[in-house]
Design an enzyme around this catalytic site. Structure first.
Site, PDB file in Angstrom:
ATOM      1  N   ARG A   1     -12.493 -18.334   4.834  1.00 25.40           N
ATOM      2  CA  ARG A   1     -11.611 -18.639   5.970  1.00 25.40           C
ATOM      3  C   ARG A   1     -12.343 -18.742   7.302  1.00 25.40           C
ATOM      4  O   ARG A   1     -12.022 -19.594   8.123  1.00 25.40           O
ATOM      5  CB  ARG A   1     -10.542 -17.550   6.078  1.00 25.40           C
ATOM      6  CG  ARG A   1      -9.629 -17.589   4.901  1.00 25.40           C
ATOM      7  CD  ARG A   1      -8.665 -16.445   4.859  1.00 25.40           C
ATOM      8  NE  ARG A   1      -7.836 -16.618   3.679  1.00 25.40           N
ATOM      9  CZ  ARG A   1      -6.878 -15.792   3.314  1.00 25.40           C
ATOM     10  NH1 ARG A   1      -6.633 -14.710   4.032  1.00 25.40           N
ATOM     11  NH2 ARG A   1      -6.165 -16.027   2.246  1.00 25.40           N
TER      12      ARG A   1
ATOM     13  N   ALA B   1       0.836  -1.203   0.000  1.00 24.04           N
ATOM     14  CA  ALA B   1       0.000   0.000   0.000  1.00 24.04           C
ATOM     15  C   ALA B   1       0.873   1.257   0.000  1.00 24.04           C
ATOM     16  O   ALA B   1       0.708   2.140  -0.852  1.00 24.04           O
ATOM     17  CB  ALA B   1      -0.928  -0.013   1.210  1.00 24.04           C
TER      18      ALA B   1
HETATM   19  C1  LIG Z   1       2.013 -14.983   5.787  1.00 26.64           C
HETATM   20  C2  LIG Z   1       1.048 -14.090   5.074  1.00 26.64           C
HETATM   21  C3  LIG Z   1       0.658 -14.392   3.772  1.00 26.64           C
HETATM   22  C4  LIG Z   1      -0.263 -13.589   3.110  1.00 26.64           C
HETATM   23  N1  LIG Z   1      -0.620 -13.912   1.836  1.00 26.64           N
HETATM   24  C5  LIG Z   1      -1.498 -13.119   1.179  1.00 26.64           C
HETATM   25  C6  LIG Z   1      -1.893 -13.421  -0.165  1.00 26.64           C
HETATM   26  O1  LIG Z   1      -1.447 -14.397  -0.763  1.00 26.64           O
HETATM   27  N2  LIG Z   1      -2.760 -12.596  -0.765  1.00 26.64           N
HETATM   28  C7  LIG Z   1      -3.289 -11.513  -0.158  1.00 26.64           C
HETATM   29  O2  LIG Z   1      -4.069 -10.791  -0.762  1.00 26.64           O
HETATM   30  N3  LIG Z   1      -2.911 -11.184   1.107  1.00 26.64           N
HETATM   31  C8  LIG Z   1      -2.041 -11.955   1.782  1.00 26.64           C
HETATM   32  N4  LIG Z   1      -1.677 -11.635   3.066  1.00 26.64           N
HETATM   33  C9  LIG Z   1      -2.099 -10.339   3.633  1.00 26.64           C
HETATM   34  C10 LIG Z   1      -1.224  -9.227   3.058  1.00 26.64           C
HETATM   35  O3  LIG Z   1       0.095  -9.681   2.922  1.00 26.64           O
HETATM   36  C11 LIG Z   1      -1.205  -7.967   3.910  1.00 26.64           C
HETATM   37  O4  LIG Z   1      -2.499  -7.629   4.303  1.00 26.64           O
HETATM   38  C12 LIG Z   1      -0.633  -6.795   3.118  1.00 26.64           C
HETATM   39  O5  LIG Z   1       0.610  -7.149   2.559  1.00 26.64           O
HETATM   40  C13 LIG Z   1      -0.493  -5.557   3.979  1.00 26.64           C
HETATM   41  O6  LIG Z   1       0.146  -4.576   3.216  1.00 26.64           O
HETATM   42  P1  LIG Z   1       0.317  -3.095   3.768  1.00 26.64           P
HETATM   43  O7  LIG Z   1       1.076  -2.349   2.723  1.00 26.64           O
HETATM   44  O8  LIG Z   1      -0.989  -2.565   4.189  1.00 26.64           O
HETATM   45  O9  LIG Z   1       1.206  -3.253   5.090  1.00 26.64           O
HETATM   46  P2  LIG Z   1       2.637  -3.930   5.362  1.00 26.64           P
HETATM   47  O10 LIG Z   1       3.139  -4.702   4.214  1.00 26.64           O
HETATM   48  O11 LIG Z   1       2.501  -4.608   6.671  1.00 26.64           O
HETATM   49  O12 LIG Z   1       3.603  -2.707   5.510  1.00 26.64           O
HETATM   50  C14 LIG Z   1       3.593  -1.874   6.647  1.00 26.64           C
HETATM   51  C15 LIG Z   1       4.664  -0.837   6.473  1.00 26.64           C
HETATM   52  O13 LIG Z   1       4.494   0.149   7.473  1.00 26.64           O
HETATM   53  C16 LIG Z   1       5.722   0.421   8.108  1.00 26.64           C
HETATM   54  N5  LIG Z   1       5.413   0.860   9.467  1.00 26.64           N
HETATM   55  C17 LIG Z   1       4.485   0.354  10.323  1.00 26.64           C
HETATM   56  N6  LIG Z   1       4.461   1.070  11.462  1.00 26.64           N
HETATM   57  C18 LIG Z   1       5.382   2.043  11.318  1.00 26.64           C
HETATM   58  C19 LIG Z   1       5.810   3.102  12.157  1.00 26.64           C
HETATM   59  N7  LIG Z   1       5.270   3.322  13.355  1.00 26.64           N
HETATM   60  N8  LIG Z   1       6.796   3.911  11.696  1.00 26.64           N
HETATM   61  C20 LIG Z   1       7.353   3.715  10.462  1.00 26.64           C
HETATM   62  N9  LIG Z   1       6.962   2.745   9.626  1.00 26.64           N
HETATM   63  C21 LIG Z   1       5.990   1.919  10.055  1.00 26.64           C
HETATM   64  C22 LIG Z   1       6.506  -0.866   8.015  1.00 26.64           C
HETATM   65  O14 LIG Z   1       7.874  -0.597   8.133  1.00 26.64           O
HETATM   66  C23 LIG Z   1       6.098  -1.342   6.624  1.00 26.64           C
HETATM   67  O15 LIG Z   1       6.908  -0.710   5.662  1.00 26.64           O
HETATM   68  C24 LIG Z   1      -0.788 -12.455   3.747  1.00 26.64           C
HETATM   69  C25 LIG Z   1      -0.401 -12.146   5.053  1.00 26.64           C
HETATM   70  C26 LIG Z   1       0.483 -12.969   5.719  1.00 26.64           C
HETATM   71  C27 LIG Z   1       0.809 -12.671   7.135  1.00 26.64           C
END
Ligand SMILES: Cc1cc2nc3c(=O)[nH]c(=O)nc-3n(C[C@H](O)[C@H](O)[C@H](O)COP(=O)(O)OP(=O)(O)OC[C@H]3O[C@@H](n4cnc5c(N)ncnc54)[C@H](O)[C@@H]3O)c2cc1C
Length: 648
Positions: free
Chosen positions: A341, A55
């Site tokens: 799920r 994201a």
């Molecule tokens: C094992 C596993 C497998 C999965 N497989 C799938 C799949 O096959 N398909 C699917 O659709 N979804 C899947 N999911 C879910 C999906 O991976 C996540 O929901 C998604 O990647 C979240 O993306 P995001 O960018 O919102 O957050 P994240 O990828 O968690 O990124 C968070 C970011 O925020 C930063 N951050 C957080 N807090 C702070 C702070 N206080 N200060 C500075 N930086 C901060 C971190 O450093 C990181 O860069 C899976 C999840 C898991 C756990």
């Protein structure tokens, strides 16, 4: 206004950005109505993006590509180590490459139904529309999606659907997609449009004149605290499943960025909606600090079963076919092993509760590939799932080509998050929230392969088209480190660090986190009751008091200090845990990932109460009386009418 022992009810919250009219054109009309910022003016505007996962990485790259100045933050040593890299199974898109009846409308329908009618129709429809663009974008970046023999992108199925719409790159889809977003981000870093700050943790939100104008960050290597300013702030900080201590999330995942914004006024919606994933490697002992997911894609070919008899200790291979219960295929013949799920997790719990679970403690069910290997051959199974099989074997010592995998449900994803309107703006003007950190699209249960879709839709396509509407009124008056609000925000961070270092108690941060996790899993996990939740709230309050008197944080603030980092995160998790239990307590119905034992059908299925609970619950931070305030957002269903969710 109602006032109970645990919460107060306030005014409803309304999504003022939501367009009405025909759902097919809502997004187009919103984009057209939104104000624009001309390219020359974009250079004068700065946006802070916290998070570099799918994201945040996609949002930062796209905003910079549009010409905004972007400051990006993550706590890892590289943007590409964000937790998104762990995503295994795939990403949904309504391309209908399989010609099996898929469409934007069907993806919309499946997602609203899969979320147990607790998501906004407008948001979900937009998500389905943008899903097709994500695949084109990723392919153009060179993301190596699996292809079938004719060269077209291949698809497989995920739970809650009867079509094949999941695009994948073996079991490493998140990694490959993140490399695509990361390259786009690196390009903008190289061009000087993105200022990248790795190993920096956001510890406070800065609000000036009612608008989000910056963040307070700690350099995790030197301990230096700085204040950073912008015209808008985007949180892309991921989910909070680690409130349960054991989850499939990366160890670093935490709620701090969202929680500090919540404390400053951003409403937190549906915190109790947690996804428990049915196929994880069972816990092996109390030494464990995290759990491992076995991707849902495995349920395309793996068959789930337990012995028909209770306490059957024979090896899987010694249990004849007619003494096995393929319970998902039996109870849900229409969807079989690919039920959503929440349904699959509860069914696994039920058979284990009946004494038919396998492995140590009877907390496991089999996921068996024998039929698939017989039908497709080992090579074909290896090509699809090889890395997942290898991971399973390394962790358990068992070879899944020879013997069934043993799996059990575990905490995996959080549907709740900061409340946002259709523009992805929180209740604090200028604070936008994308990806897993917001609550927007999945209702009470997320369908598999939909998180990557939402994170990338938010980052590549939605936010870049909605944030303009806000930024068009900028640049806003200059903020400096001397502004009273900035001084106060910085002081809050420094005071908390000083407090942690001075308590000098006798319990580790981890011991508190583990205890919190036990409470959450026991009383706010797969099944919740009024009695259990009330007890949990009391236990969490006592734990909070103990934490602030007995925690031991060794070392100093001005150095790399992981105990200090964790202490801040656990302090926030404790408060969040209490809110999750209050949210779960107030919702006296079962829906999706929230199963209230008091609200079930005679055959044990979740029983919703649409008339009473057809709303998103957006919470205001605990007041002086120790109670959070509930603001309801009524949900309207014009297209997919709430019905009993059946996968039979
Ligand atoms: C094992 C596993 C497998 C999965 N497989 C799938 C799949 O096959 N398909 C699917 O659709 N979804 C899947 N999911 C879910 C999906 O991976 C996540 O929901 C998604 O990647 C979240 O993306 P995001 O960018 O919102 O957050 P994240 O990828 O968690 O990124 C968070 C970011 O925020 C930063 N951050 C957080 N807090 C702070 C702070 N206080 N200060 C500075 N930086 C901060 C971190 O450093 C990181 O860069 C899976 C999840 C898991 C756990």
């Amino acid at each position: 206004m109602t006032n109970t022992d645990f919460w107060t009810e306030g005014e409803p919250v309304v999504d003022k950005a939501a367009p009405d009219g025909p759902i097919e054109t809502r997004w187009e009309r919103r984009k057209f109505a939104a104000k624009l910022v001309n390219p020359a003016n974009r250079r004068k505007l700065t946006v802070i993006v916290v998070g570099t996962g799918l994201a945040g990485g996609s949002a930062a790259a796209t905003l910079a590509e549009q010409g905004y100045h972007v400051k990006s933050y993550c706590y890892q040593d590289s943007p590409r180590r964000a937790h998104s890299i762990a995503a295994q199974g795939g990403i949904n898109a309504a391309k209908n490459y399989r010609n099996d009846g898929d469409s934007v409308y069907r993806l919309f329908y499946d997602t609203v139904k899969g979320g147990d009618f607790r998501a906004r129709e407008s948001n979900v429809y937009r998500l389905a529309q943008e899903s097709v663009n994500i695949i084109d974008q990723a392919v153009a970046q060179g993301v190596p999606f699996a292809r079938e023999y004719g060269g077209l992108l291949d698809n497989r199925s995920f739970g809650g659907t009867q079509v094949s719409r999941t695009f994948y790159a073996r079991g490493q889809t998140g990694q490959q997609l993140l490399l695509g977003a990361y390259q786009a981000l690196e390009r903008q870093i190289g061009l000087g449009n993105v200022e990248m700050n790795t190993r920096h943790e956001m510890l406070e939100l800065i609000i000036v004149d009612g608008k989000a104008r910056g963040i307070v960050v700690r350099d995790m290597i030197t301990g230096e605290i700085t204040t950073e300013f912008a015209d808008a702030v985007v949180l892309a900080s991921g989910g909070y499943g680690n409130v349960f201590f054991l989850s499939t999330n990366a160890k670093g995942c935490n709620v701090t960025a969202s929680w500090r914004a919540h404390r400053k006024g951003a409403l937190f919606a549906n915190p109790c909606y947690t996804q428990i994933h049915p196929t994880c490697i069972p816990e092996s002992g109390s030494h464990q600090s995290k759990l491992t997911l076995m991707s849902e894609s495995l349920r395309n070919d793996g068959r789930v079963w337990v012995p028909k008899a209770q306490k059957d200790t024979r090896k899987a291979a010694d249990i004849p076919e007619d003494e096995r219960d393929y319970y998902l295929e039996r109870i849900y013949p229409a969807f079989g092993n690919l039920v959503p799920r929440d349904i699959a997790s509860r069914a696994a719990k039920n058979v284990c509760d009946e004494g038919r679970g396998v492995g140590p403690g009877g907390l496991g069910v089999y996921l068996d590939f024998a039929d698939a290997i017989k039908r497709l051959g080992q090579k074909a199974v290896e090509a699809k799932y090889g890395n997942l099989f290898e991971m399973y074997q390394r962790i358990t010592g068992d070879d899944p080509y020879e013997t069934p995998m043993r799996i059990y449900p575990a905490v995996h994803y959080t549907m709740g998050g900061l409340w946002v309107d259709y523009d992805l703006q929180s209740t604090i003007p200028g604070l936008f929230v994308v990806g897993e950190a917001n609550f927007s699209d999945h209702g009470a249960n997320r369908l598999g392969a939909s998180a990557l879709m939402q994170g990338l839709a938010d980052g590549y396509f939605v936010l870049p088209n909605t944030i303009n509407n806000y930024l068009a009124s900028g640049p806003f008056p200059k903020v400096t480190a001397a502004s009273a609000e900035v001084v106060e925000a910085r002081r809050q961070v420094e005071d908390q660090i000083e407090k942690f270092l001075s308590i000098d108690g006798d319990r580790t941060v981890d011991s508190f986190h583990r205890e919190l996790g036990h409470i959450m899993w026991e009383y706010c996990g797969m099944e919740r009751t009024e009695e259990g939740l009330t007890k949990a709230i009391g236990l969490i309050r006592a734990l909070k008091e103990e934490f602030w008197t007995r925690v031991k944080v060794p070392g100093k603030g001005e150095e790399l200090n992981q105990n200090l980092e964790k202490a801040g995160r656990v302090a926030d998790f404790i408060e969040l845990g209490e809110l999750m239990c209050i949210d779960a307590l107030h919702r006296r119905e079962s829906c999706g990932g929230h199963f209230r034992a008091e609200s079930q059908t005679p055959d044990g299925e979740a029983l919703r109460h649409d008339d009473e609970f057809g709303y998103a619950a957006a919470w205001e931070y605990f007041g002086a009386d120790g109670k959070p305030t509930l603001h309801k957002e009524e949900l309207e269903f014009e297209y997919v009418h709430p019905s009993t969710r059946s996968y039979k």
